[in-house]
Scaffold this motif. Structure first.
Motif, PDB file in Angstrom:
ATOM      1  N   LEU A   1       0.821  -1.207   0.000  1.00  0.00           N
ATOM      2  CA  LEU A   1       0.000   0.000   0.000  1.00  0.00           C
ATOM      3  C   LEU A   1       0.856   1.259   0.000  1.00  0.00           C
ATOM      4  N   GLY A   2       1.969   1.224   0.741  1.00  0.00           N
ATOM      5  CA  GLY A   2       2.868   2.371   0.730  1.00  0.00           C
ATOM      6  C   GLY A   2       3.472   2.623  -0.641  1.00  0.00           C
ATOM      7  N   LEU A   3       3.899   1.550  -1.302  1.00  0.00           N
ATOM      8  CA  LEU A   3       4.445   1.703  -2.656  1.00  0.00           C
ATOM      9  C   LEU A   3       3.388   2.225  -3.629  1.00  0.00           C
ATOM     10  N   LEU A   4       2.154   1.729  -3.497  1.00  0.00           N
ATOM     11  CA  LEU A   4       1.077   2.212  -4.360  1.00  0.00           C
ATOM     12  C   LEU A   4       0.796   3.695  -4.126  1.00  0.00           C
ATOM     13  N   ALA A   5       0.841   4.120  -2.855  1.00  0.00           N
ATOM     14  CA  ALA A   5       0.613   5.539  -2.549  1.00  0.00           C
ATOM     15  C   ALA A   5       1.722   6.412  -3.128  1.00  0.00           C
ATOM     16  N   TRP A   6       2.972   5.950  -3.015  1.00  0.00           N
ATOM     17  CA  TRP A   6       4.090   6.720  -3.585  1.00  0.00           C
ATOM     18  C   TRP A   6       3.984   6.804  -5.099  1.00  0.00           C
ATOM     19  N   LEU A   7       3.643   5.693  -5.748  1.00  0.00           N
ATOM     20  CA  LEU A   7       3.504   5.711  -7.210  1.00  0.00           C
ATOM     21  C   LEU A   7       2.374   6.645  -7.649  1.00  0.00           C
ATOM     22  N   LEU A  37       2.786  10.040  -9.806  1.00  0.00           N
ATOM     23  CA  LEU A  37       2.038  10.204 -11.044  1.00  0.00           C
ATOM     24  C   LEU A  37       1.391  11.583 -11.119  1.00  0.00           C
ATOM     25  N   PHE A  38       0.854  12.064 -10.002  1.00  0.00           N
ATOM     26  CA  PHE A  38       0.213  13.371  -9.995  1.00  0.00           C
ATOM     27  C   PHE A  38       1.232  14.509  -9.968  1.00  0.00           C
ATOM     28  N   VAL A  39       2.403  14.263  -9.386  1.00  0.00           N
ATOM     29  CA  VAL A  39       3.413  15.316  -9.268  1.00  0.00           C
ATOM     30  C   VAL A  39       4.296  15.376 -10.507  1.00  0.00           C
ATOM     31  N   SER A  40       4.282  14.334 -11.317  1.00  0.00           N
ATOM     32  CA  SER A  40       5.181  14.279 -12.468  1.00  0.00           C
ATOM     33  C   SER A  40       5.026  15.458 -13.427  1.00  0.00           C
ATOM     34  N   PRO A  41       3.813  15.985 -13.704  1.00  0.00           N
ATOM     35  CA  PRO A  41       3.758  17.177 -14.572  1.00  0.00           C
ATOM     36  C   PRO A  41       4.486  18.376 -13.993  1.00  0.00           C
TER      37      PRO A  41
END
Length: 328
Positions: free
Chosen positions: A63-69, A73-77
């Motif tokens: 769950l932690g890895l999923l939250a980081w991914l 994804l949202f911060v990448s732009p």
């Protein structure tokens, strides 16, 4: 004569019970863990109990890895914009992108007038004045309207809510020409006053809906107790309603501020120089000579800073406010 028969039968039954007890003891001694139905269930429960802590740790890690991914994804732009803004125009416009190009602050220097001499501060000040003043006006009016819709309900209050919601169904571009003609008639084109009026009207419906859901969570008994103690409506507002709905006020204020700060259509048409906002200044980087990609990214990041700071500062209040009106 009957007594010996009874004695003999009892003596015959006792050895049978003794033999069954001995067999049971030998079975238990041979299989202390128990392999029968009850023993198998107990062994499976012990094994599952031993596996549960490990499974929980693995689940938390996943769950932690999923939250980081998801966060990346949202911060990448934003990260992409930051990297592009730190490149020169020639490196930012390459296809495919040049990730390892030399870094420079030239775009940020040009944004603050390093090459053209055009200062962004008047545009930022115009956006700040229009957004802050309109937000304060919306909070004051929407709180009073929500009070009459949630606590002291007026007649046909549901129709009022529907009317407020219906005003958001009209496309903004459809009202652009009438607003322009009215503003021209009153002589308020290219002024702060026009932007404040438009932003207040634009954010009022959603603010009333939000504040109504927040005020509906306030216990009526608290207000009735204050009235019995002699508190008048202004004092009830200042001492009871506002502290109880502080998270909701923060959430509503932040959303109204973001909508006002990011608005471009009306600001681009109804202003020219005196009251032009930061989004209008951002469009000046798209010229007939082409798109200055690095400067646009730098300008976008700088203009987004006030919204990010406001969101981080009111993060806890925003989460509480958005959860106050949730259906329980």
């Amino acid at each position: 004569m009957s007594t010996p028969d009874t004695t003999e039968s009892a003596g015959a039954a006792d050895p049978a019970r003794a033999d069954s007890a001995a067999a049971t003891d030998s079975a238990v001694a041979a299989n202390p863990g128990g392999t029968g139905p009850g023993g198998a269930d107990r062994s499976r429960q012990k094994a599952s109990a031993q596996r549960r802590p490990g499974q929980r740790r693995i689940g938390k890690v996943l769950l932690g890895l999923l939250a980081w991914l998801t966060g990346l994804l949202f911060v990448s732009p934003l990260l992409w914009m930051l990297l592009t803004s730190l490149h020169a125009e020639t490196d930012a416009s390459t296809n495919p992108p040049s990730f390892f190009a030399p870094l420079t602050l030239e775009s940020y220097s040009n944004f603050f007038g390093g090459s053209s001499g055009a200062s962004p501060w008047p545009y930022l000040i115009n956006s700040a004045v229009a957004a802050i003043v309109s937000t304060l006006i919306v909070l004051a009016l929407s709180t009073m309207a929500a009070y009459s819709l949630a606590i002291r309900r007026i007649k046909r209050w549901s129709d009022v809510l529907f009317f407020l919601l219906s005003t958001k169904m009209l496309p903004m571009v459809a009202g652009l020409l009438p607003v322009y003609l009215v503003a021209q008639m009153f002589g308020i084109l290219d002024t702060w006053l026009l932007l404040i009026i438009i932003y207040s009207a634009m954010n009022m419906p959603i603010a009333v809906w939000m504040m109504r859901s927040f005020l509906a969570e306030v216990p009526i008994e608290v207000l009735e107790a204050a009235e019995l103690d002699g508190a008048r409506l202004p004092r009830v507002f200042m001492k009871i309603l506002l502290p109880l709905t502080a998270p909701g006020l923060a959430a509503t204020a932040l959303i109204c501020f973001i909508f006002s700060w990011n608005e471009l259509l009306f600001a681009n048409v109804l202003t020219s120089t005196a009251a032009a906002t930061a989004p209008v200044f951002l469009t000046s980087f798209v010229t007939s000579q082409g798109l200055f990609l690095s400067q646009v990214c730098a300008a976008s990041l700088i203009i987004s800073v006030p919204v990010l700071v406001a969101g981080i500062a009111a993060q806890d209040k925003l989460v509480q406010g958005l959860s106050m009106g949730a259906v329980k």
